[in-house]
Design a protein around this motif. Structure first.
Motif, PDB file in Angstrom:
ATOM      1  N   LYS A   1      -9.701 -30.323 -50.948  1.00 49.33           N
ATOM      2  CA  LYS A   1     -10.234 -30.330 -49.668  1.00 49.33           C
ATOM      3  C   LYS A   1     -11.710 -30.886 -49.841  1.00 49.33           C
ATOM      4  N   SER A   2     -12.377 -31.814 -48.820  1.00 46.43           N
ATOM      5  CA  SER A   2     -13.679 -32.440 -48.909  1.00 46.43           C
ATOM      6  C   SER A   2     -14.624 -31.549 -48.884  1.00 46.43           C
ATOM      7  N   PRO A   3     -15.791 -31.763 -49.589  1.00 43.33           N
ATOM      8  CA  PRO A   3     -16.981 -30.778 -49.662  1.00 43.33           C
ATOM      9  C   PRO A   3     -17.367 -30.263 -48.262  1.00 43.33           C
ATOM     10  N   GLU A   4     -17.182 -31.250 -47.166  1.00 41.68           N
ATOM     11  CA  GLU A   4     -17.418 -30.845 -45.764  1.00 41.68           C
ATOM     12  C   GLU A   4     -16.551 -29.923 -44.999  1.00 41.68           C
TER      13      GLU A   4
ATOM     14  N   ILE B   1     -20.462 -30.196 -52.974  1.00 37.75           N
ATOM     15  CA  ILE B   1     -20.431 -28.809 -52.533  1.00 37.75           C
ATOM     16  C   ILE B   1     -21.708 -28.022 -52.554  1.00 37.75           C
ATOM     17  N   ALA B   2     -22.096 -28.066 -53.817  1.00 38.74           N
ATOM     18  CA  ALA B   2     -23.630 -27.274 -53.935  1.00 38.74           C
ATOM     19  C   ALA B   2     -24.619 -27.799 -53.139  1.00 38.74           C
ATOM     20  N   ARG B   3     -24.703 -29.344 -53.096  1.00 39.53           N
ATOM     21  CA  ARG B   3     -25.645 -29.757 -52.153  1.00 39.53           C
ATOM     22  C   ARG B   3     -25.499 -29.441 -50.697  1.00 39.53           C
ATOM     23  N   LEU B   4     -24.340 -29.275 -50.302  1.00 37.55           N
ATOM     24  CA  LEU B   4     -24.079 -29.027 -49.005  1.00 37.55           C
ATOM     25  C   LEU B   4     -24.388 -27.477 -48.518  1.00 37.55           C
ATOM     26  N   PHE B   5     -23.908 -26.600 -49.578  1.00 39.66           N
ATOM     27  CA  PHE B   5     -24.388 -25.244 -49.557  1.00 39.66           C
ATOM     28  C   PHE B   5     -25.798 -25.156 -49.307  1.00 39.66           C
ATOM     29  N   LYS B   6     -26.816 -25.840 -50.083  1.00 38.71           N
ATOM     30  CA  LYS B   6     -28.127 -25.706 -49.845  1.00 38.71           C
ATOM     31  C   LYS B   6     -28.569 -26.120 -48.642  1.00 38.71           C
ATOM     32  N   LYS B   7     -28.000 -27.365 -47.983  1.00 38.47           N
ATOM     33  CA  LYS B   7     -28.340 -27.692 -46.901  1.00 38.47           C
ATOM     34  C   LYS B   7     -28.145 -26.937 -45.886  1.00 38.47           C
ATOM     35  N   SER B   8     -26.852 -26.306 -45.902  1.00 41.97           N
ATOM     36  CA  SER B   8     -26.260 -25.471 -44.821  1.00 41.97           C
ATOM     37  C   SER B   8     -27.049 -24.151 -44.822  1.00 41.97           C
TER      38      SER B   8
END
Length: 440
Positions: A198-201, A232-239
């Protein structure tokens, strides 16, 4: 001591949200006749992913069919895919082979429309002439196109699921498949050697809809694609997701990419399951692990330095001598492995190991294929083998530590007293040799 939700059923429920779907976790006490008479389903699906669940799955199917109301009974899951002939029974109408989401969608639609079910790929369908193979179904090409699992369908049970004392807990799948070919594992066979992600998003979106803070990713190797894990780690932090999560990963990947582990730690990585399996390289080679003891030990140190829990699994060979058990215990102590798990080498149906060892099986009762019983000849007398195996569980686990942590979970309201007592009893029986003997 992991008691998790039936994620596979929640995934199937997700593609059937336009239907009136009810999920029963049969590990809890239910009066199945009472549920059937009040709900009166047209279709009953049974998940049989583990070999030890075959007999209970057949019993459930028999109970469904003997209840007067005659719903269509379909069974699927990992074991059902690997060994469909185990379910060629009068009480079962169809067997799903492979991924179940779109097959179940088509099956339900086909029953409503009165279609010939033999036209639907991915099934064995019962006919007057016997079970008919409808042919293979292609894998889902884009996992992002699957609906989200219907976590609400199992809502009344959710507060009971846990991993150790981590609770409440939710399961999330982000990949399917494994590129490695360990001879004791059927995952890569089930997925025909293919890996999809699955995509990181999509991963972050799915996590954002869960109220549970503690997450167990079910992927066989969460770090299968490093750039994806980084994103995934970057989006975790951003979200600004506030989750603590546990993953499964190979030690060689951790050793090659410690910086990625650091970034995951920064956004909530709490623990890693690693299949150490063996303490000698020649033994690792014998199971086609394609890894080394040195990698295991380096990964252990990397994770320990980051204060990340390590759940290390080891495989015990039936032909172990007493000195082999002693060496394993010494290894656990020397390397300060706090949460090891131990399984007995078991040729699970459908694996290369099963094909290699089938003629040597001493047991064919699927109830004993729980990776805690020896189903191959043991070098030691069986009672002595189980005595040594039980002692392994005594090596790292202090009953006083378990009680102390359990009392903490009780005081915080995460566990009720009966739940805590059941958990402590389960831990105690692992170190009791009599638990494994046939009369037990």
């Amino acid at each position: 001591m992991i008691f998790c939700e039936p994620l596979g059923l929640e995934m199937v429920a997700g593609v059937l949200k336009d239907q009136n779907v009810r999920l029963l976790d049969m590990r809890f006490k239910h009066s199945l006749p009472q549920v059937l008479s009040s709900f009166r389903p047209d279709v009953c699906g049974i998940s049989c992913s583990y070999t030890i669940d075959v007999s209970s799955s057949l019993r459930i199917a028999r109970e469904i069919k003997s209840n007067g109301h005659q719903p269509f009974v379909v069974i699927g899951g990992h074991h059902a895919t690997m060994m469909p002939k185990d379910f060629f029974h009068d009480d079962i109408d169809a067997i799903v082979v492979g991924e179940g989401e779109w097959t179940m969608r088509e099956l339900v639609d086909g029953l409503v429309e009165g279609r010939d079910l033999r036209e639907i790929p991915g099934l064995f369908v019962k006919t007057k002439e016997g079970f008919v193979d409808t042919g293979p179904r292609d894998f889902v090409k884009d996992l992002d196109q699957l609906p989200f699992p219907d976590y609400s369908a199992i809502g009344k049970y959710r507060r009971y699921y846990h991993m150790g004392f981590q609770k409440p807990l939710a399961l999330v799948e982000t990949t399917r498949g494994c590129p490695y070919h360990c001879n004791f594992c059927s995952v890569w066979i089930f997925y025909q050697g293919r890996c999809r992600m699955k995509s990181p998003e999509r991963v972050v979106s799915e996590l954002g809809g869960l109220k549970e803070r503690k997450i167990l990713f079910t992927d066989d190797n969460f770090l299968i694609n490093i750039s994806r894990a980084e994103e995934i780690a970057r989006l975790f932090k951003k979200s600004h997701l506030k989750k603590q999560f546990t993953i499964q990963a190979r030690s060689d990947t951790i050793v090659k990419h410690p910086d990625t582990v650091v970034r995951l730690k920064e956004v909530g990585l709490k623990g890693v399951f690693i299949g150490f399996e063996k303490i000698r390289d020649d033994e690792l080679a014998s199971i086609e692990k394609k890894n080394s003891v040195r990698n295991n030990e380096e990964a252990l140190e990397i994770l320990r330095s980051l204060d990340i829990d390590v759940w290390a699994s080891f495989i015990v060979d039936p032909d172990y001598r007493k000195e082999d058990f002693d060496h394993l215990r010494e290894y656990i102590i020397e390397h300060r492995i706090e949460t090891p798990t131990f399984s007995v080498l078991t040729p699970l149906p459908g694996t290369p190991l099963y094909q290699e060892k089938e003629e040597r099986l001493t047991e064919r009762d699927y109830d004993l294929f729980d990776i805690a019983h020896a189903v191959l000849p043991t070098r030691l007398p069986l009672a002595e083998f189980y005595q040594e195996y039980a002692r392994l569980w005594d090596t790292p686990y202090s009953k006083y530590r378990l009680i102390w942590e359990g009392l903490g979970a009780l005081l915080k309201g995460r566990f009720t007293l009966p739940q805590l007592m059941r958990m402590l009893w389960s831990a105690k029986k692992l170190s009791d040799p009599s638990f494994y003997l046939p009369h037990s």
